[in-house]
Scaffold this motif. Structure first.
Motif, short mmCIF file in Angstrom:
data_model
loop_
_atom_site.label_atom_id
_atom_site.label_comp_id
_atom_site.label_asym_id
_atom_site.label_seq_id
_atom_site.Cartn_x
_atom_site.Cartn_y
_atom_site.Cartn_z
N SER A 1 41.91 -24.83 38.78
CA SER A 1 42.10 -23.51 39.38
C SER A 1 41.80 -23.55 40.87
O SER A 1 42.45 -22.86 41.66
N TYR A 2 40.84 -24.38 41.28
CA TYR A 2 40.52 -24.53 42.70
C TYR A 2 41.71 -25.15 43.43
O TYR A 2 42.13 -24.66 44.49
N ILE A 3 42.28 -26.20 42.86
CA ILE A 3 43.44 -26.85 43.47
C ILE A 3 44.62 -25.88 43.52
O ILE A 3 45.34 -25.83 44.52
N HIS A 4 44.79 -25.10 42.46
CA HIS A 4 45.86 -24.10 42.43
C HIS A 4 45.66 -23.08 43.55
O HIS A 4 46.62 -22.68 44.22
N MET A 5 44.41 -22.66 43.78
CA MET A 5 44.12 -21.71 44.84
C MET A 5 44.45 -22.33 46.21
O MET A 5 45.07 -21.68 47.06
N VAL A 6 44.05 -23.59 46.42
CA VAL A 6 44.35 -24.26 47.69
C VAL A 6 45.86 -24.37 47.87
O VAL A 6 46.39 -24.10 48.96
N HIS A 7 46.57 -24.70 46.80
CA HIS A 7 48.04 -24.77 46.82
C HIS A 7 48.61 -23.42 47.28
O HIS A 7 49.47 -23.37 48.17
N HIS A 8 48.12 -22.35 46.69
CA HIS A 8 48.60 -21.01 47.05
C HIS A 8 48.31 -20.70 48.52
O HIS A 8 49.17 -20.17 49.24
N LEU A 9 47.12 -21.05 49.00
CA LEU A 9 46.77 -20.79 50.39
C LEU A 9 47.63 -21.62 51.35
O LEU A 9 48.01 -21.14 52.42
N ILE A 10 47.96 -22.83 50.96
CA ILE A 10 48.86 -23.66 51.77
C ILE A 10 50.23 -22.99 51.85
O ILE A 10 50.84 -22.94 52.93
N GLU A 11 50.71 -22.45 50.74
CA GLU A 11 51.99 -21.74 50.76
C GLU A 11 51.94 -20.56 51.73
O GLU A 11 52.91 -20.29 52.44
N GLU A 12 50.80 -19.88 51.79
CA GLU A 12 50.64 -18.78 52.75
C GLU A 12 50.71 -19.32 54.18
O GLU A 12 51.32 -18.69 55.05
N LEU B 1 42.18 -22.89 56.83
CA LEU B 1 41.52 -22.82 55.52
C LEU B 1 40.05 -23.20 55.62
O LEU B 1 39.21 -22.65 54.91
N SER B 2 39.74 -24.10 56.52
CA SER B 2 38.34 -24.46 56.73
C SER B 2 37.56 -23.27 57.29
O SER B 2 36.48 -22.93 56.80
N LYS B 3 38.15 -22.62 58.27
CA LYS B 3 37.48 -21.51 58.96
C LYS B 3 37.41 -20.25 58.10
O LYS B 3 36.37 -19.60 58.03
N HIS B 4 38.51 -19.90 57.44
CA HIS B 4 38.60 -18.61 56.76
C HIS B 4 38.34 -18.65 55.26
O HIS B 4 38.02 -17.61 54.67
N ALA B 5 38.49 -19.83 54.65
CA ALA B 5 38.30 -19.92 53.20
C ALA B 5 37.24 -20.95 52.82
O ALA B 5 37.03 -21.22 51.64
N ASN B 6 36.61 -21.56 53.83
CA ASN B 6 35.56 -22.55 53.60
C ASN B 6 36.03 -23.70 52.71
O ASN B 6 35.31 -24.18 51.84
N ILE B 7 37.27 -24.12 52.95
CA ILE B 7 37.83 -25.25 52.20
C ILE B 7 37.80 -26.47 53.11
O ILE B 7 38.28 -26.42 54.25
N LYS B 8 37.23 -27.55 52.62
CA LYS B 8 37.11 -28.76 53.43
C LYS B 8 38.50 -29.28 53.80
O LYS B 8 39.41 -29.32 52.95
N SER C 1 44.21 -31.34 53.11
CA SER C 1 45.08 -32.46 53.43
C SER C 1 45.60 -33.15 52.17
O SER C 1 46.79 -33.47 52.06
N THR C 2 44.72 -33.36 51.21
CA THR C 2 45.11 -34.02 49.96
C THR C 2 46.13 -33.20 49.19
O THR C 2 47.15 -33.72 48.73
N VAL C 3 45.88 -31.90 49.06
CA VAL C 3 46.82 -31.03 48.34
C VAL C 3 48.14 -30.95 49.11
O VAL C 3 49.23 -31.04 48.51
#
Length: 91
Positions: A7-18, A33-40, A45-47
């Protein structure tokens, strides 16, 4: 852990689409995503890389379109600067 990881990867996928909707580069997306969603950035990059592998034609067209828009913007800026210089030389 498997379900929460998926579900975390799915969320990152969705945010990348945005990010793609906003015409961001990979680096811009990683930063946002690092700044606004605290995603490393390494996760983003990997997703992103996996999405790129799965959708090669889309990302080729996306990158080409971004490059063309950047070139057009640069040309317009140069034209505006040149017009401004000419206008100032008249005065």
């Amino acid at each position: 852990m498997g379900d929460s990881s998926a579900s975390y990867i799915h969320m990152v996928h969705h945010l990348i689409e945005e990010c793609l909707i906003f015409n961001m580069s990979k680096e811009e997306c990683m930063e946002a995503l690092s700044k606004h969603a605290n995603i490393k950035p390494v996760i983003t990059s990997t997703v992103w890389n996996e999405l790129q592998k799965e959708n090669k034609e889309f990302f080729e067209a996306y990158t080409k379109g971004r490059d063309q828009r950047a070139n057009e913007l640069e040309q317009r800026q140069t034209q505006l600067i040149n017009a401004s210089i000419k206008e100032n030389q008249k005065n």
